[in-house]
Every structure is written in structure tokens, then in C-alpha cells.
Design an enzyme around this catalytic site. Structure first.
Site, mmCIF file in Angstrom:
data_model
loop_
_atom_site.group_PDB
_atom_site.id
_atom_site.type_symbol
_atom_site.label_atom_id
_atom_site.label_comp_id
_atom_site.label_asym_id
_atom_site.label_seq_id
_atom_site.Cartn_x
_atom_site.Cartn_y
_atom_site.Cartn_z
ATOM 1 N N ARG A 1 0.659 14.915 11.072
ATOM 2 C CA ARG A 1 1.285 14.507 9.814
ATOM 3 C C ARG A 1 1.326 15.751 8.925
ATOM 4 O O ARG A 1 0.632 15.847 7.923
ATOM 5 C CB ARG A 1 0.494 13.379 9.148
ATOM 6 N N ARG B 1 -4.518 11.073 1.604
ATOM 7 C CA ARG B 1 -3.479 12.098 1.668
ATOM 8 C C ARG B 1 -2.551 12.070 0.447
ATOM 9 O O ARG B 1 -1.687 12.924 0.300
ATOM 10 C CB ARG B 1 -2.637 11.907 2.932
ATOM 11 N N CYS C 1 -5.489 8.723 8.055
ATOM 12 C CA CYS C 1 -5.765 8.231 9.407
ATOM 13 C C CYS C 1 -5.398 9.269 10.462
ATOM 14 O O CYS C 1 -4.389 9.959 10.355
ATOM 15 C CB CYS C 1 -4.976 6.940 9.659
ATOM 16 N N LYS D 1 0.830 -1.206 0.000
ATOM 17 C CA LYS D 1 0.000 0.000 0.000
ATOM 18 C C LYS D 1 0.862 1.253 0.000
ATOM 19 O O LYS D 1 0.484 2.273 -0.600
ATOM 20 C CB LYS D 1 -0.908 -0.009 1.228
ATOM 21 N N VAL E 1 7.068 7.539 16.570
ATOM 22 C CA VAL E 1 6.785 8.056 15.232
ATOM 23 C C VAL E 1 5.502 8.893 15.205
ATOM 24 O O VAL E 1 5.494 10.028 14.746
ATOM 25 C CB VAL E 1 6.704 6.908 14.209
#
Length: 445
Positions: free
Chosen positions: A127, A98, A122, A24, A334
Site C-alpha cells: 500500500r 495510515r 493492515c 469507516k 487489489v
């Protein structure tokens, strides 16, 4: 909506074989790369997931012809007639993904302008797309914020530049690669992401005619070229999906052969899987994962960028750790909000305590910022069926694992989100003996 709910009857080990196709985190980006070419491209091992369908729709809006190839899982992408797309159409297609941000560089090269609407994805923590826009400005793009989104122009040919990312972001690294290959001069990227999917994207671009050198210390150098052709490429397998099924086998005390899984890209995961007490066997065409019996081991774990333990592996593994003996410590470095999914596991009977402190030695951006980004998992605990609402892609699959491992029946809401990254997951679950069903109201639709 009843058609977005799954009933999961737990307590049955998953046993059998499933097939994992292309990653993905590579396939949609390779599809975008086809925009850069002057000739058709062929992409093989493509999974039928929602992100692929979103990018296919966006490419078609911009005049790219996308059709099935000769073999199953093959797409042929012809970018010979790239054109501007209607803003409303872009927004309608892009709201759940995105990836449209990665169209910027290729469209600036092909059309001289690009439009990017508000972005989905998500909700697992910050982000920021600022990385992307900062990068594009350094190449010479002019960005104007409008009510409906961001409008970008390239008054002149984009120029190579020197970029150092504040964090080795996968998305920002992809943005640099997709923009620099046709920019004038040399681009040097420091602190780049070096995930296997990044390396595979570089292979795609090199097949098209790009000149890209991966140096030491996360440095990538790109020499811009005048023109790119097409590519013929087989996408690398999805190591994140492979690990998800491995964790499902472990948590349910099952035995699953993941056809298509590759040892090289999963080495870090395999080491941790073995430390926990899971067993695996590598074959030429996949990897078998199983629970060998006896208690599982508690471990201390920290996520990190590649080659560290991937953040996308963390959530499925935490479900398995609820069945390990003792205290496991998980430090997420992360995404600051990725451990939020554990509240539902506690509702099912798990004992997981979250902390704001860094419970580990890996350098972390979140330690002084009040985020609950460390967890202590106490086990083993018996899980009970529950009502679950899927928060994000990996958390959602983790809830499926928990529901399959639990006693009783769970109602899992929001399963359509899992289609973003897991191909035919319902068929795969049923093929492994998982007792899942749609509510009766949904079956009649």
C-alpha cells in the site's frame, strides 16, 4: 494478553438485528476535511471505532476542537485555531493508522508545513505511500525525509496540476481532493477511484464551498477556491460492515436484519450474495439477509475497484463459500496478500488451495509476480473450532464468522484489531445470539 482474546462457541445461527452506522472509509476522511474550513463542521452518523478515535486525537493535537453534537453519533469539529503539533505526540497517536498521510494537504494549506510519522494499517499487501508523496510534489510541496518521518513544506501556495494515477488508489484520490480544493488553479485527476465513499467525500467538500466535477472515465476536475467554510453532513452507511454481517448470516445459516444498510452502495455485493444462494430483502431502513435452506452454490469471483466486487467483501464471503457445494474460484486483484488468511480456515477443516496464476479474466497486477492471489475453495466442509490469530481487519472479522459457523470452541487472538472498523461488535454478536465470551482472567481486569 487475555483481554485481547475472545472465546467463540460455534454452531449457533445468528438471528436478530444490528445497526450499521457511517462508513469507516469515509468518516475519518471527512473529519480531516474539517481542517480545511474556516468555520465549524458537523458530522453525523459517526461510528465509535478506533480509526475515528485516532483521527480525533490527531485533530486535537493540531488545535481542532472536537466535541459531541446534540444527537448520538454526531461530532462538531472547530478548526479555527489550527497549530503545529509535537512530533512525538503525532507519532504516539498515529502508529496504528495510515490516515495521518491525509493530513498533509490540509496542514500545508493551513500552516505551510506538515509532519508524517511511520504509518501503520493492515498488513494485506503493498500500500505504497509513494503515490501520496508524488501527488503532493506535483502540487508544489517540498518533502524531506528525516529519521522520525517525513517533513513537508509549501514555500509558496500549492498549485493545481494534472495527475494520472498508475492505479485508481482510494487513498491517493482522497489526497488529491483534500489538497486540490484550496490549491491555486485547476487540478485534473485521471484514473481516479470512484468508490461511494469518494463520492461522499466530494459531497462534504462541496458543502464547504469546493468546486469539484466528476467526469467520465474516472476523471475528476477540481477548481481551487480561496476559502472553505464548514459542513453539515450525514455519513453514508458502511457497506463493508453490512456485507460482513450478511456473510455471517449466510455462513451460520442465520437471519440478520442490518439496519442502516443501503442497497445502492451494495448492489454488486447483493448480486453475488444471491448467486451464492443467499436471500435478502431490502427495506427503507435496512436490508435483511438470511440463509434460505438447502445447499449454497459455488461461484467464480474476481475482486476489483468500484464498481467491481470490493476486496473488503472477499474475505467474509470466502468463509461462506467453504459451505457451498462444488469448487469456487476467487481471483484477488487489489491486494496481493489478502488470501493469506485462508491458511487458518484450512486448519479449521476448509479445503482452500492458493495459486500464483490469475484464475480469471480481470486485468491483474500480480500475475507475473509470484504472489498467491487466486484461490480454489472446495466445499462444503465442516469447520472445527481452533486457535486463530487475527491478521488484519477484514480477515479478523472473517475468522469470527468461521468460528461462529464451526463446531466447538475457538480462541480468537487479536480481537482489538476488529475495533478499527466494527463498532461495538461484541455487543452486536451477543445481541444476535452468538455465544462469545472473554476468558475468565480478562473478566477480572
Amino acid at each position: 494478553m487475555t483481554d485481547d482474546v475472545l472465546l467463540v462457541h460455534g454452531g449457533t445461527p445468528l438471528e436478530g438485528e444490528i445497526h450499521v452506522r457511517g462508513a469507516k472509509n469515509l468518516v475519518p476522511k471527512a473529519m480531516v476535511a474539517a481542517l480545511l474550513g474556516s468555520e465549524p463542521s458537523r458530522l453525523r452518523n459517526v461510528p465509535d471505532i478506533r480509526d475515528v478515535r485516532v483521527v480525533r486525537g490527531l485533530l486535537q493535537l493540531h488545535g481542532v476542537t472536537v466535541r459531541p453534537g446534540d444527537e448520538s453519533g454526531e461530532l462538531v469539529l472547530d478548526p479555527s485555531r489550527v497549530e503545529s503539533a509535537n512530533v512525538a505526540d503525532i507519532d504516539a497517536h498515529a502508529g496504528s493508522s495510515r490516515i495521518p498521510i491525509l493530513f498533509c494537504g490540509p496542514l500545508l494549506h493551513r500552516l505551510g508545513h506538515a509532519f508524517i510519522p511511520g504509518l501503520g494499517g493492515c498488513d494485506i499487501g503493498g500500500r505504497p505511500i509513494d503515490f501520496h508523496f508524488d501527488v503532493l510534489r506535483q502540487f508544489g510541496a517540498v518533502i524531506e525525509k528525516r529519521p522520525e518521518g517525513q517533513y513537508l513544506e509549501a514555500p509558496h501556495r500549492l498549485r493545481g496540476t494534472r495527475i494520472e494515477l498508475p492505479y485508481p488508489s482510494v487513498g491517493a484520490t482522497e489526497q488529491v481532493l483534500l489538497t486540490a480544493v484550496l490549491a491555486e488553479g485547476i487540478t485534473e485527476l485521471r484514473n481516479a477511484a470512484i468508490e461511494p465513499e469518494i463520492e461522499d467525500l466530494i459531497c462534504v467538500l462541496q458543502k464547504m464551498g469546493a468546486i469539484i466535477t466528476m467526469g467520465t472515465n474516472r476523471t475528476i476536475q477540481i477548481t481551487g477556491v480561496e476559502k472553505l467554510g464548514g459542513y453539515n453532513h450525514r455519513a453514508l452507511p458502511d457497506r463493508l460492515e453490512g456485507a460482513s454481517w450478511a456473510c455471517a448470516a449466510l455462513a451460520t445459516e442465520g437471519n440478520v436484519f442490518v439496519r442502516g444498510a443501503s442497497q445502492r452502495e451494495m448492489m454488486t455485493f447483493l448480486n453475488v450474495f444471491r448467486k451464492v444462494g443467499g436471500a435478502f430483502e431490502v427495506a427503507d431502513d435496512g436490508i435483511r439477509f438470511w440463509h434460505p435452506g438447502g445447499p449454497l452454490n459455488a461461484i467464480a469471483l474476481e475482486t476489483d475497484v468500484h464498481p467491481g466486487f470490493q476486496t473488503d467483501w472477499q474475505q467474509p464471503l470466502v468463509v461462506a463459500l467453504t459451505q457451498a457445494s462444488g469448487l469456487s474460484i476467487v481471483h484477488e486483484t487489489v491486494y496481493e496478500s489478502r488470501l493469506g488468511f485462508t491458511s487458518a480456515l484450512n486448519q479449521m477443516g476448509a479445503h482452500i488451495q492458493l495459486y500464483r496464476e490469475c484464475l480469471g479474466g480481470t486485468p491483474c497486477r500480480f500475475g507475473q509476480r509470484n504472489f498467491l492471489h487466486s484461490a480454489v475453495v472446495s466445499g462444503p466442509t465442516k469447520l472445527q473450532g481452533s486457535d486463530l490469530v487475527i491478521p488484519d481487519l477484514r480477515g479478523g472479522f472473517s475468522y469470527l464468522i468461521a468460528a461462529l459457523a464451526a463446531q466447538g470452541t475457538s480462541r480468537v487472538h487479536g480481537i482489538d484489531l476488529i475495533n478499527r472498523g466494527y463498532e461495538n461488535f461484541m455487543d452486536k454478536l451477543e445481541g444476535l445470539g452468538g455465544k462469545v465470551e472473554l476468558p475468565k482472567a480478562a473478566k477480572k481486569v
